[in-house]
Motif scaffolding. Structure first.
Motif, PDB file in Angstrom:
ATOM      1  N   PHE A 403     181.733  62.236  59.036  1.00 38.87           N
ATOM      2  CA  PHE A 403     182.547  62.581  60.099  1.00 38.87           C
ATOM      3  C   PHE A 403     182.599  61.231  61.375  1.00 38.87           C
ATOM      4  O   PHE A 403     181.736  60.520  61.417  1.00 38.87           O
ATOM      5  N   SER A 405     183.644  61.901  64.160  1.00 38.38           N
ATOM      6  CA  SER A 405     183.427  62.588  65.716  1.00 38.38           C
ATOM      7  C   SER A 405     181.815  63.013  65.564  1.00 38.38           C
ATOM      8  O   SER A 405     181.469  63.944  64.740  1.00 38.38           O
ATOM      9  N   ALA A 407     180.375  64.956  67.589  1.00 35.50           N
ATOM     10  CA  ALA A 407     180.205  66.463  68.166  1.00 35.50           C
ATOM     11  C   ALA A 407     180.544  66.952  66.869  1.00 35.50           C
ATOM     12  O   ALA A 407     179.831  68.157  66.588  1.00 35.50           O
ATOM     13  N   ASN A 408     181.699  66.825  65.992  1.00 32.18           N
ATOM     14  CA  ASN A 408     181.740  67.568  64.539  1.00 32.18           C
ATOM     15  C   ASN A 408     180.586  67.451  63.817  1.00 32.18           C
ATOM     16  O   ASN A 408     180.378  68.264  63.098  1.00 32.18           O
ATOM     17  N   ALA A 409     179.909  66.201  63.770  1.00 28.21           N
ATOM     18  CA  ALA A 409     178.838  66.072  62.642  1.00 28.21           C
ATOM     19  C   ALA A 409     177.562  66.818  63.341  1.00 28.21           C
ATOM     20  O   ALA A 409     176.987  67.748  62.209  1.00 28.21           O
ATOM     21  N   LYS A 410     177.571  66.991  64.607  1.00 21.68           N
ATOM     22  CA  LYS A 410     176.334  68.016  64.993  1.00 21.68           C
ATOM     23  C   LYS A 410     176.515  69.336  64.750  1.00 21.68           C
ATOM     24  O   LYS A 410     175.733  70.205  64.344  1.00 21.68           O
ATOM     25  N   LYS A 411     177.900  69.758  64.908  1.00 18.36           N
ATOM     26  CA  LYS A 411     178.277  71.173  64.813  1.00 18.36           C
ATOM     27  C   LYS A 411     177.904  71.591  63.253  1.00 18.36           C
ATOM     28  O   LYS A 411     177.516  72.717  62.894  1.00 18.36           O
ATOM     29  N   CYS A 412     178.132  70.645  62.365  1.00 21.35           N
ATOM     30  CA  CYS A 412     178.281  70.785  60.927  1.00 21.35           C
ATOM     31  C   CYS A 412     176.518  70.896  60.671  1.00 21.35           C
ATOM     32  O   CYS A 412     176.083  71.814  59.925  1.00 21.35           O
TER      33      CYS A 412
END
Length: 508
Positions: A403, A405, A407-412
């Motif tokens: 990612f 982003s 933030a998107n990596a953390k969400k995953c």
């Protein structure tokens, strides 16, 4: 082609012994600056190396092909995607990469010796063409048929591989001009005993190969062609690429599909002739078209230029923009070397290139929507930061995604228990919110479901079977031989009693 058999007999993938029906071939590059195949072979030939295993490596120093798995063994070379795994159908081959590159982020890299790097890339490409031609003959495969020969990047797009960009990222970064379409054609030519393995040869990219691609994939496929053209013509790649998108509908218009004409270039343009034209002067395609005259659109029949490849269309389009005149004055004076895409677009419109009053607005909108300035020569190779979501940095096979982003990596990571976010150096910068595993019941209907000492068919059997009944699963894990493995509650203390969850039914 020099082919050396060096089977990784100690790798757990080999000892698992699973076979496949070969339906295709997947091309990879190793993703690190290491030209020696022997380095990988030595490291991977170990019982503890359970991250990956491929069918072959192509040495960057001399082009030698090292076969590391029997061709019909199931490899661990591409992970999986939304539609399954190419490991179940494709042979996987890795091309080694030049020692003089250094990855700076994601698929971006710098290069200290371009000539040496290009020599390595050319050497591995040509060896791969020979190897794939041999394998296509051996398994009766058509190299240009849909899905037969694909790259790791294409595998991800098809939903059967993890999110990687190889090997196109290497070819594009070095300006090789290679594409997978060209590679497939080169393999076919090699099988027929003719043709060149160089993708920049007489064949070139055919617009017909873009027909079934998504808009984003079309841009990724042709973008490097426009970067290459800018280096030769001085016309911004972003502007020419936007014209390609607008005028050919992402290469899918009637004129593009039937004549490789991606810019609506007519047989005669403004009564002009110009030097360095890439058109042969005689090949034409006749069709009806609409033109804007006196404030309205009218339908006319016109002759258009026909090209042998998309590259020729791009080259002729640029030659026209640089050479067309209005009297003795260049129509598009100032376009060459212009680094401001908005100014360049206005130069083109003001020179009389298009009749539509919305032409400038449309082109600028396309450039901004797709961020096409990334293909401009000044921006090629800029560092991108990618965050990878894996169980551990070393376990590349477990990767859920890469990612831009954070933030998107953390969400995953939060959505996948046991996963963390790693930066480009391999540093763990975030550990996902771990949810406690909830034990559950499963029903076993078979008498002879093996219990193994670890999660995988490469782990020893305990010599016992579950028998029919209801059992409690207290942990799950990935491993070869099953989509998922479950730890039986009776073996929880030593974690040495695992069963394949493919042969059980979960009790709600």
């Amino acid at each position: 082609m020099k082919l050396v058999q060096s089977i990784l007999t100690k790798n757990p993938c080999y000892t698992a012994g699973r076979k496949i029906t070969v339906r295709g071939l997947m091309l990879h590059s190793v993703g690190c600056p290491q030209p020696k195949a022997s380095v990988f072979i030595s490291s991977w030939n170990s019982p503890s190396y359970n991250n990956a295993c491929v069918h072959g490596f192509i040495d960057g120093s001399d082009g030698t092909v090292y076969q590391t798995l029997p061709w019909n063994h199931r490899g661990w070379h591409c992970g999986s995607g939304s539609k399954g795994s190419g490991n179940n159908s494709h042979i996987g081959v890795e091309m080694c990469e030049p020692a003089c590159i250094r990855y700076t982020g994601g698929s971006s890299f710098t290069c200290s010796d371009k000539a040496a790097a290009k020599a390595v890339a050319k050497r591995t490409y040509e060896a791969a063409v020979e190897l794939f031609a041999m394998l296509c003959k051996q398994y009766s495969l058509n190299p240009t048929a849909d899905g037969v020969i694909i790259s790791h990047r294409e595998g991800h797009s098809r939903g059967i591989a993890s999110n990687h960009g190889d090997p196109e990222h290497l070819w594009n970064g070095l300006g090789m001009g290679y594409t997978m379409d060209g590679f497939r054609r080169a393999v076919k030519a090699k099988m027929n005993g003719s043709g060149s393995s160089d993708d920049t040869g007489a064949y070139g990219l055919q617009a017909s190969s873009l027909k079934n691609l998504s808009e984003a994939d079309v841009i990724a496929r042709v973008g490097p062609l426009f970067t290459k053209d800018q280096k030769e013509s001085g016309i911004l790649a972003s502007v020419s690429l936007a014209q390609f998108i607008l005028e050919s509908g992402y290469g899918k218009s009637e004129l593009a599909q039937n004549a490789n004409n991606c810019f609506g270039m007519k047989k005669s343009l403004s009564g002009n002739t110009w030097g360095d034209s890439a058109w042969d002067g005689k090949s034409i395609y006749t069709k009806k078209t609409q033109e804007y005259k006196n404030g309205v659109y009218v339908t006319v029949t016109a002759d258009f230029r026909k090209y042998p490849s998309v590259e020729k269309s791009i080259a002729d389009h640029s030659a026209y923009l640089l050479g067309a005149k209005n009297g003795s004055k260049l129509r598009y004076d100032g376009l060459k070397g212009c680094t401001d895409y908005k100014k360049a677009v206005h130069i083109i419109k003001d020179g009389g290139y298009a009749t539509s009053p919305a032409y400038v607005e449309n082109l600028c909108s396309i450039i901004e929507r797709w961020k096409l300035t990334q293909y401009d020569v000044a921006n090629v190779g800029e560092t991108e930061v990618w965050y990878r979501v894996r169980k551990t940095w070393a376990d590349a096979v477990s990767q859920k995604g890469a990612f831009r982003s954070l933030a998107n990596a953390k969400k995953c990571a939060d959505e996948n228990a046991g996963y963390s976010v790693f930066d480009e150096s391999g540093k763990n910068i975030y550990t996902g919110k771990q949810t406690a595993f909830q034990p559950y019941l499963v029903k076993v209907a078979a008498f002879d479901l093996n219990i193994r000492k670890g999660p995988g068919t490469d782990k020893a059997k305990t010599g016992k079977y579950t028998g029919k009944g209801i059992f409690t699963i207290v942990e799950e894990a990935d491993g070869p031989g099953a989509s998922r493995w479950g730890l039986l509650k009776a073996y929880q203390e030593n974690r040495d009693g695992w069963i394949s969850l493919d042969y059980v039914s979960k009790i709600s």
